[in-house]
Enzyme design. Structure first.
Site, mmCIF file in Angstrom:
data_model
loop_
_atom_site.group_PDB
_atom_site.id
_atom_site.type_symbol
_atom_site.label_atom_id
_atom_site.label_comp_id
_atom_site.label_asym_id
_atom_site.label_seq_id
_atom_site.Cartn_x
_atom_site.Cartn_y
_atom_site.Cartn_z
ATOM 1 N N LYS A 30 9.794 -26.263 8.561
ATOM 2 C CA LYS A 30 9.050 -26.356 7.299
ATOM 3 C C LYS A 30 9.350 -27.662 6.582
ATOM 4 O O LYS A 30 10.519 -27.990 6.369
ATOM 5 C CB LYS A 30 9.368 -25.162 6.392
ATOM 6 N N GLY A 31 8.327 -28.392 6.247
ATOM 7 C CA GLY A 31 8.499 -29.657 5.525
ATOM 8 C C GLY A 31 8.845 -30.830 6.425
ATOM 9 O O GLY A 31 8.921 -31.968 5.968
ATOM 10 N N GLU A 59 7.726 -26.823 -4.682
ATOM 11 C CA GLU A 59 8.087 -26.986 -3.269
ATOM 12 C C GLU A 59 8.676 -25.713 -2.673
ATOM 13 O O GLU A 59 9.449 -25.033 -3.329
ATOM 14 C CB GLU A 59 9.177 -28.068 -3.160
ATOM 15 N N ASP A 60 8.350 -25.435 -1.415
ATOM 16 C CA ASP A 60 8.952 -24.261 -0.758
ATOM 17 C C ASP A 60 10.052 -24.655 0.222
ATOM 18 O O ASP A 60 10.749 -23.784 0.741
ATOM 19 C CB ASP A 60 7.895 -23.445 0.002
ATOM 20 N N ARG A 93 5.358 -34.150 11.701
ATOM 21 C CA ARG A 93 4.847 -33.739 13.010
ATOM 22 C C ARG A 93 5.781 -34.225 14.125
ATOM 23 O O ARG A 93 6.211 -33.464 14.976
ATOM 24 C CB ARG A 93 3.440 -34.319 13.194
ATOM 25 N N LYS A 138 9.990 -36.340 3.451
ATOM 26 C CA LYS A 138 10.973 -35.598 2.668
ATOM 27 C C LYS A 138 12.204 -35.371 3.548
ATOM 28 O O LYS A 138 12.030 -35.163 4.743
ATOM 29 C CB LYS A 138 10.375 -34.260 2.227
ATOM 30 N N SER A 184 2.172 -33.701 0.262
ATOM 31 C CA SER A 184 2.436 -32.939 1.478
ATOM 32 C C SER A 184 2.843 -33.840 2.639
ATOM 33 O O SER A 184 2.372 -34.968 2.754
ATOM 34 C CB SER A 184 1.165 -32.166 1.863
ATOM 35 N N ALA A 185 3.695 -33.299 3.519
ATOM 36 C CA ALA A 185 4.076 -34.026 4.738
ATOM 37 C C ALA A 185 2.951 -33.973 5.768
ATOM 38 O O ALA A 185 2.966 -34.698 6.754
ATOM 39 C CB ALA A 185 5.335 -33.404 5.340
ATOM 40 N N SER A 186 1.967 -33.103 5.524
ATOM 41 C CA SER A 186 0.923 -32.889 6.526
ATOM 42 C C SER A 186 -0.208 -33.890 6.422
ATOM 43 O O SER A 186 -0.781 -34.099 5.358
ATOM 44 C CB SER A 186 0.361 -31.474 6.375
ATOM 45 N N ARG A 187 -0.551 -34.457 7.590
ATOM 46 C CA ARG A 187 -1.725 -35.341 7.641
ATOM 47 C C ARG A 187 -3.004 -34.536 7.547
ATOM 48 O O ARG A 187 -4.087 -35.091 7.348
ATOM 49 C CB ARG A 187 -1.713 -36.124 8.954
ATOM 50 N N ASN A 188 -2.896 -33.231 7.754
ATOM 51 C CA ASN A 188 -4.068 -32.357 7.662
ATOM 52 C C ASN A 188 -4.300 -31.844 6.242
ATOM 53 O O ASN A 188 -5.234 -31.076 6.007
ATOM 54 C CB ASN A 188 -3.884 -31.151 8.594
ATOM 55 N N ASP A 233 3.432 -29.231 -3.222
ATOM 56 C CA ASP A 233 3.477 -29.259 -1.769
ATOM 57 C C ASP A 233 2.325 -28.354 -1.310
ATOM 58 O O ASP A 233 1.813 -27.545 -2.100
ATOM 59 C CB ASP A 233 4.839 -28.710 -1.315
ATOM 60 N N LEU A 234 1.913 -28.479 -0.065
ATOM 61 C CA LEU A 234 0.779 -27.657 0.391
ATOM 62 C C LEU A 234 1.238 -26.424 1.190
ATOM 63 O O LEU A 234 1.062 -25.287 0.754
ATOM 64 C CB LEU A 234 -0.150 -28.510 1.274
ATOM 65 N N ASP A 235 1.843 -26.715 2.364
ATOM 66 C CA ASP A 235 2.188 -25.619 3.283
ATOM 67 C C ASP A 235 3.308 -24.763 2.688
ATOM 68 O O ASP A 235 4.392 -25.261 2.407
ATOM 69 C CB ASP A 235 2.642 -26.187 4.633
ATOM 70 N N THR A 279 0.523 -21.809 6.075
ATOM 71 C CA THR A 279 0.076 -22.277 7.393
ATOM 72 C C THR A 279 1.192 -22.226 8.430
ATOM 73 O O THR A 279 0.968 -22.599 9.586
ATOM 74 C CB THR A 279 -0.406 -23.733 7.280
#
Ligand code: BG6
Ligand code: MG
Length: 226
Positions: A46-47, A170-171, A50, A146, A115-119, A10-12, A18
């Protein structure tokens, strides 16, 4: 015996933190809409996608917004968020992460981002970790976020490995659930109280050795596999 061929991150909250940038941008939007939320509430985002985050913030503020106006709101929030992440540097990579990624590369283990993030791809580029990743699955590439396992299943498929040969880091509690439901090994990064359903929980990557982690996972899986 465990036969790990890939690790998906996972990223964030795992590679970079972030959450503060997301909080700042969402709070600015919430304030413009005449509402507010706390840092504790932010933990619940978190997770979460958007759009899902916007819906929660609206719910907390008892606000109703027509569906057709929601995209303009998430776009505004994302504009502020992107201003922040465009300033990110390698200094924001969480302790031990790059060393851990390098140790996987040395061992020939494939590395994916889920990641769930498009960024997510932009952030990975900004902090200079792009070369480590063999595949990146972001929020724009899945239809179910998720805790649905789609993100990680697509990740494993993109890496050409089976879920059973994959470890997910994963966090978020929802992310751990996604990994487990996808048939992967889940390592929670954070607190045992939140991530207790993972196969194993680590506080971070600072003192984490891949070989030691593998031994621990192996021991934990034995009762299940016998
Ligand atoms: C997740 C974050 O990684 O990505 C969430 O934990 C965020 O807080 C989600 O809402 C979507 O991110 P983005 O960058 O596509 O708005
Ligand atoms: Mg996360």
């Amino acid at each position: 015996m465990l036969n790990i061929k890939a690790c998906i991150f996972d990223l964030d909250g795992v590679i970079v933190d972030t959450a503060g940038y997301h909080f700042k941008a969402w709070r600015r939007l919430a304030n413009e809409l005449g509402t507010d939320f706390t840092k504790e509430d932010n933990e619940k985002l978190k997770g979460v996608s958007r759009r899902g985050s916007l819906d929660l913030i609206l719910k907390w503020g008892n606000l109703t917004i027509p569906e057709e106006e929601k995209t303009a709101l998430t776009d505004r929030k994302n504009g502020w968020y992107v201003e922040q992440i465009n300033k990110m540097t390698a200094e924001e990579i969480l302790p031990g992460v790059e060393r851990f990624l390098a140790s996987l590369k040395e061992r020939g283990i494939k590395i994916g981002l889920g990641s769930a993030s498009r960024n997510a791809p932009n952030i990975i580029k900004r902090v200079g970790l792009e070369e480590y990743f063999d595949s990146m699955i972001d929020g724009g590439m899945v239809s179910k976020g998720k805790p649905d396992p789609e993100t990680f299943l697509k990740g494993a498929a993109a890496l050409g490995v089976l879920p059973a040969n994959t470890i997910v880091f994963e966090d978020a509690a929802k992310g751990v659930t996604a990994a487990i439901d996808g048939g992967m090994l889940a390592v929670g990064v954070g607190k045992e109280e939140v991530l207790g359903h993972a196969h194993f929980v680590v506080p971070g990557f600072e003192n984490l050795e891949y070989d030691v982690l593998l031994e621990i996972l192996q021991e934990r899986m034995l009762p299940i596999q016998n």
